[in-house]
Design a protein around this motif. Sequence first.
Motif, PDB file in Angstrom:
ATOM      1  N   THR B  27      35.549  38.874  50.367  1.00  0.00           N
ATOM      2  CA  THR B  27      35.254  38.310  49.281  1.00  0.00           C
ATOM      3  C   THR B  27      36.205  38.222  48.181  1.00  0.00           C
ATOM      4  OG1 THR B  27      32.919  39.519  49.367  1.00  0.00           O
ATOM      5  CG2 THR B  27      33.648  39.007  47.132  1.00  0.00           C
ATOM      6  N   ARG B  28      36.078  37.265  47.327  1.00  0.00           N
ATOM      7  CA  ARG B  28      37.369  36.900  46.200  1.00  0.00           C
ATOM      8  C   ARG B  28      36.655  36.391  45.143  1.00  0.00           C
ATOM      9  NH1 ARG B  28      40.927  32.327  46.239  1.00  0.00           N
ATOM     10  NH2 ARG B  28      39.278  31.205  47.627  1.00  0.00           N
ATOM     11  N   ILE B  29      37.093  37.314  44.080  1.00  0.00           N
ATOM     12  CA  ILE B  29      36.832  37.084  42.708  1.00  0.00           C
ATOM     13  C   ILE B  29      37.881  36.283  42.118  1.00  0.00           C
ATOM     14  CG2 ILE B  29      36.000  38.228  40.742  1.00  0.00           C
ATOM     15  CD1 ILE B  29      34.782  40.735  42.587  1.00  0.00           C
ATOM     16  N   VAL B  30      37.799  35.229  41.431  1.00  0.00           N
ATOM     17  CA  VAL B  30      38.892  34.359  40.756  1.00  0.00           C
ATOM     18  C   VAL B  30      38.876  34.269  39.460  1.00  0.00           C
ATOM     19  CG1 VAL B  30      40.098  32.354  41.091  1.00  0.00           C
ATOM     20  CG2 VAL B  30      39.105  33.338  43.056  1.00  0.00           C
ATOM     21  N   VAL B  31      39.542  34.758  38.508  1.00  0.00           N
ATOM     22  CA  VAL B  31      39.283  34.549  37.137  1.00  0.00           C
ATOM     23  C   VAL B  31      40.335  33.693  36.522  1.00  0.00           C
ATOM     24  CG1 VAL B  31      39.436  36.159  35.195  1.00  0.00           C
ATOM     25  CG2 VAL B  31      38.595  37.257  37.251  1.00  0.00           C
ATOM     26  N   GLY B  32      39.930  32.737  35.710  1.00  0.00           N
ATOM     27  CA  GLY B  32      40.492  31.935  35.161  1.00  0.00           C
ATOM     28  C   GLY B  32      41.519  32.430  34.066  1.00  0.00           C
ATOM     29  N   MET B  33      42.890  32.194  34.142  1.00  0.00           N
ATOM     30  CA  MET B  33      43.860  32.793  33.296  1.00  0.00           C
ATOM     31  C   MET B  33      44.740  31.752  32.722  1.00  0.00           C
ATOM     32  SD  MET B  33      43.033  36.020  33.066  1.00  0.00           S
ATOM     33  CE  MET B  33      44.506  36.535  32.238  1.00  0.00           C
ATOM     34  N   ALA B  34      44.337  30.495  32.330  1.00  0.00           N
ATOM     35  CA  ALA B  34      44.984  29.448  31.671  1.00  0.00           C
ATOM     36  C   ALA B  34      44.800  29.761  30.128  1.00  0.00           C
ATOM     37  CB  ALA B  34      44.709  28.086  31.875  1.00  0.00           C
ATOM     38  N   THR B  35      45.463  29.030  29.215  1.00  0.00           N
ATOM     39  CA  THR B  35      45.301  29.198  27.600  1.00  0.00           C
ATOM     40  C   THR B  35      43.627  29.169  27.445  1.00  0.00           C
ATOM     41  OG1 THR B  35      47.084  27.801  27.406  1.00  0.00           O
ATOM     42  CG2 THR B  35      45.925  28.285  25.394  1.00  0.00           C
ATOM     43  N   CYS B  36      43.115  28.277  27.917  1.00  0.00           N
ATOM     44  CA  CYS B  36      41.367  28.264  27.637  1.00  0.00           C
ATOM     45  C   CYS B  36      40.962  29.680  27.946  1.00  0.00           C
ATOM     46  CB  CYS B  36      40.942  27.053  28.312  1.00  0.00           C
ATOM     47  SG  CYS B  36      41.327  27.098  29.911  1.00  0.00           S
ATOM     48  N   GLY B  37      41.203  30.134  29.043  1.00  0.00           N
ATOM     49  CA  GLY B  37      40.550  31.527  29.512  1.00  0.00           C
ATOM     50  C   GLY B  37      41.060  32.592  28.623  1.00  0.00           C
TER      51      GLY B  37
END
Lengths: 182, 123
Positions: B27-37
């Motif tokens: 299982t992979r949990i992927v979190v968006g970490m760009a400026t918007c995130g």
Amino acid sequence: MNELSLYILDITMNSVRAGSSEIRITLTEDDEHVTFSVSDNGCGMTKEQLEKLENPFFTTRKTRKVGLGIPFLKMLAEMTGGNVSISSVHESESCDHGTTTKAVFGKNHIDFIPLGDIVETLKTLIQGSPEINFTFTHTFPNGEVSLDCSQLREILGDISLAEPEILNWIGENLREQYDEIR
Amino acid sequence: MKSLEELMAIKAQMQDKIAVRTSTGNTRIVVGMATCGIAAGARPVLNAFVEGISAENLGDNVTVTQTGCIGICQYEPVVEVYEKDKEKVTYVKMTADRAKEIIEKHIKGGKPVTEYTIGAYKK
């Protein structure tokens, strides 16, 4: 964004995406200013990219049409009487390539925002890119807080810096350093 | 003081733990970490997943990773869950509390929390 440490996270993510292996983050504080700089050895930017950087409608991304990281930072710095300066050498120009972003803020200005949780920012960066050698130094008039990932990696060998136990140790170590200074 | 000696002790414990790891995780949990995130509050969300997965001892089967912008900035913080042989689940407008709930109900319990998914928001 309501914490300076989130701006630092955002700007450092640019260095991560530039394929850097070394990223140095420094923070200095005196009575009037807070200054941070992020220096990397990533792919750098061409002169054309550098010129367009402050334009929020410029981005190299394919997923969206705006790039707000640098404009946000510049707006905050200038609102507090400070400034942002960026220098970059693209990989096509020299083998000594990379980018340095420096931001100065007026600490006593009403629009200045608190630093917030810089330790969380560092843990987030290491969690996402444990292979990168991050170095961090926060200099105060009476001492400094520092972190050197390459030193930790020498001790840890094959064990990833992103292991939760290691991240915890890094966080607690930094917080103890801050407690000693404050 | 969190000394380097203590770090070496952690290393010794970790080596045993890593040696018995059988897989790199299904299982992979992927979190968006760009400026918007980041601007929308992704940092505490990522932290909640990292700490929650570790606290529940799910680290052998679940990895938490970061990604850039996936183009739905208005829904940030966005978290995607990839499970082997299952359809990807996209959670939007995430918070640290929701992260805990998702670990409990989805990651451990196997049932996606539908009310936080992008499908529920778009309606």
